[in-house]
Design an enzyme around this catalytic site. Structure first.
Site, mmCIF file in Angstrom:
data_model
loop_
_atom_site.group_PDB
_atom_site.id
_atom_site.type_symbol
_atom_site.label_atom_id
_atom_site.label_comp_id
_atom_site.label_asym_id
_atom_site.label_seq_id
_atom_site.Cartn_x
_atom_site.Cartn_y
_atom_site.Cartn_z
ATOM 1 N N TYR A 79 10.751 -24.022 48.230
ATOM 2 C CA TYR A 79 10.899 -22.870 47.016
ATOM 3 C C TYR A 79 12.175 -22.821 46.979
ATOM 4 C CZ TYR A 79 9.490 -19.555 50.305
ATOM 5 O OH TYR A 79 9.877 -18.733 51.804
ATOM 6 N N GLU A 80 12.707 -21.874 46.005
ATOM 7 C CA GLU A 80 13.798 -21.656 45.561
ATOM 8 C C GLU A 80 14.926 -22.630 45.141
ATOM 9 O OE1 GLU A 80 14.063 -18.531 44.778
ATOM 10 O OE2 GLU A 80 12.530 -17.955 45.379
ATOM 11 N N GLY A 81 13.906 -24.546 44.746
ATOM 12 C CA GLY A 81 15.436 -25.057 44.562
ATOM 13 C C GLY A 81 14.969 -26.070 45.725
#
Length: 593
Positions: free
Chosen positions: A446-448
């Site tokens: 997550y978060e890229g």
């Protein structure tokens, strides 16, 4: 077996001696009154909260998980009470601006706080994990009554916040977002301005804390499209959508279910539905992604601390177990251990020594890197010299994708190696290490995703902004010179070699882009991991040079020993990454079945 002990001694050593953060604080008016004593007290109180409040509910919360019903989400037992104590302690406001109710302490201390929180209870820490980013986004964009009503509640932690980006058809490609927003009070000329009231409609998935029973209200930050917005990411706007409206009525923002996940079971990962939910535009129309990046960048640094937290907690568990578990006869014993019959501690066996030293070297090197980014982030925001702020901003931009991806990779793979130290017991829940393996894996996604972080690093931070790599190499050169001056030939030589390797890789990347536009993307992951190892080399060399400043004579020798192990045993493992960058022309076949 699930005990976690915050490494306060090492944290203080890194902050005060390796990075000399107090000197940095003295140069910044915002922190001029902060000294080592205050910082130590903050860390000690944070450690007390982590060990006394979060650790006891970590394992039980993992087993119990969150429970969804149409009435809402119930978090594991103890979560709401822990949040109440966190808010009463003023922790959400730690690094927020005093002008809006914050404590005004450095991001560096906030990073150390989150290392301890994540190591103690990753699932619980997901709830405040996005709070500082929401504070940044609202502070930068909200106006008038919206700012006055919601910013203080977020700063204090009275209300938690979410980040609503992902949709079923739009994961990493935010340009595919279809959620829409319609003005509720349209102007005759059709204009739209910051703070306008909107109706938001759409579906979001994988929303951390989309619903919970820890706070009375939830502040959803939502990406959606205004009428006639252009396609792609340039047509996205940011909206603030509360769970409950100012008059107390329930808004049409609903959690339709929560995901049943591999790990972080205490975190309510929600499927959200907005049915003409009322909200307000934050910032300018179609500028939502830029506003959201204020939140995402803060989140990425917090995710890096998740990797470090898991790595250190798993390392602690493995070392303690290896010191207690006896098996077989070791070929050699430490010099201070009398000769005798076996079985011996497994920590004395060469295979285990390698694993444990690897975990320790990676953990301590990663802490130096992460905390240095905290120092740079503070100076980029508060240093009185504009040139210094610009220099630090460039370094933070370059190092953020490295920290997010490399430290989460170390955290997950390190936890997996730590599990192996336990043998079959590592696979058993009661020993605590298998939860680190499960919980840490999400941080790489997550978060890229880490692959996207690598692409961002190569394409935007290295190839398109060579001044950033020049600034970083200058920092490494300065450390190499300092090591040379102190007679540390091994450390200086390792850094000098890394500088030449990185420069050669950057030249190869430029040639690759000119010859084949896909080539830099094929080796982006190798560049990120190579640069991650370079930064560990810098951290190990700096720690070795500063080892004589440690308060403990035994730790002075150990610090240098662990750092040199990293340089001699671990750094060479990155060479194949750099070689692959040089061999960028190697074909990457299509996947066929």
């Amino acid at each position: 077996m699930s005990t976690y002990i915050p490494p306060l001694e090492d944290m203080q050593f890194v902050i005060e001696q390796v990075l000399d953060a107090p000197a940095s604080w003295r140069a910044q008016p915002a922190f001029a009154e902060l000294d080592g004593d205050i910082a130590r007290e903050v860390l000690e109180q944070a450690a007390r909260f982590a060990t006394e409040v979060l650790v006891p509910i970590n394992g039980p919360g993992d087993k119990q998980g969150c429970r969804w019903s149409p009435e809402g989400v119930k978090t594991p037992d103890g979560y709401p009470a822990a949040w109440k104590q966190f808010v009463e302690g003023g922790w959400p406001a730690l690094a927020c601006d005093p002008e809006v109710g914050g404590q005004g302490l450095p991001n560096l201390l906030n990073a150390a706080l989150f290392e301890m929180l994540c190591a103690s209870n990753h699932g619980w820490t997901m709830y405040p994990g996005l709070l500082h980013g929401a504070y940044e986004a609202i502070k930068a964009t909200a106006v008038g009554e919206i700012r006055e009503r919601y910013l203080p509640k977020v700063v204090s932690g009275e209300w938690l916040a979410t980040m609503n980006l992902t949709e079923p058809a739009a994961g990493s490609d935010l340009g595919l977002i279809r959620s829409r927003a319609e003005p509720l009070d349209p102007r005759p000329d059709g204009s739209i301005a910051n703070g306008d009231r909107m109706a938001i409609t759409g579906n979001k998935i994988f929303i951390s804390g989309g619903d919970q029973d820890m706070t009375d209200n939830i502040v959803h930050l939502v990406l959606a499209r205004l009428p006639d917005a252009p396609g792609g990411t340039k047509g996205l706007s940011l909206f603030l959508v509360p769970k409950f409206m100012p008059d107390g009525t329930r808004n049409n923002a609903w959690c339709d279910g929560i995901e049943h996940k591999m790990g972080i079971h205490g975190s309510a990962t929600s499927q959200m539905r907005f049915e003409r939910a009322e909200g307000w535009l934050l910032g300018e129309p179609h500028a939502g992604l830029a506003a959201m990046f204020l939140m995402m960048n803060a989140a990425r640094l917090h995710v890096a601390m998740q990797g470090l937290g898991h790595l250190d907690a798993a390392t602690q568990k493995a070392v303690r177990y290896a010191q207690e578990r006896v098996q077989l006869r070791a070929p050699l014993r430490p010099a201070d251990v009398p000769a005798g019959g076996g079985p011996d501690r497994i920590e004395w066996h060469p295979a285990m020594r390698r694993i444990l030293l690897t975990l320790q070297a990676q953990s301590e090197g990663a802490r130096v890197l992460a905390y240095w980014i905290g120092v740079l982030l503070d100076e980029s925001e508060h240093h009185p010299d504009e040139a210094r702020r610009r220099h630090c901003t460039n370094l933070v931009a370059l190092l953020t994708p490295v920290a997010k991806a490399f430290l989460t990779d170390l955290g997950h793979r390190g936890a997996d190696d730590a599990l192996g130290v336990f043998g079959g017991y590592g696979y058993v829940h009661e020993y605590g290490v298998e939860q680190h393996v499960r919980d840490s894996r999400i941080a790489m996604i997550y978060e890229g995703t880490n692959e996207i972080q690598a692409i961002d690093l190569v394409m935007r931070k290295l190839l398109d902004s060579p001044r950033r790599s020049d600034a970083l190499l200058a920092e490494i050169e300065a450390e190499a010179a300092a090591c040379t001056a102190d007679g540390l030939a091994l450390e200086a030589g390792a850094l000098t070699a890394q500088i030449a390797t990185v420069r050669g890789a950057l030249e190869a990347l430029q040639a690759a882009r000119a010859a084949d536009p896909e080539a830099p993307l094929r080796v982006a992951d190798d560049v990120l991991h190579g640069l991650g190892h370079t930064m560990l080399a810098w951290a190990w060399a700096r720690s070795s040079r500063c080892a004589p400043r440690h308060a403990s004579p035994a730790q002075r020798e150990r610090k240098r020993e662990v750092a040199r192990f990293g340089l001699q045993w671990l750094l060479p493992a990155a060479q194949w990454r750099w070689q692959r960058v040089q061999d960028w022309a190697l074909p990457l076949p299509w996947v066929r079945t």
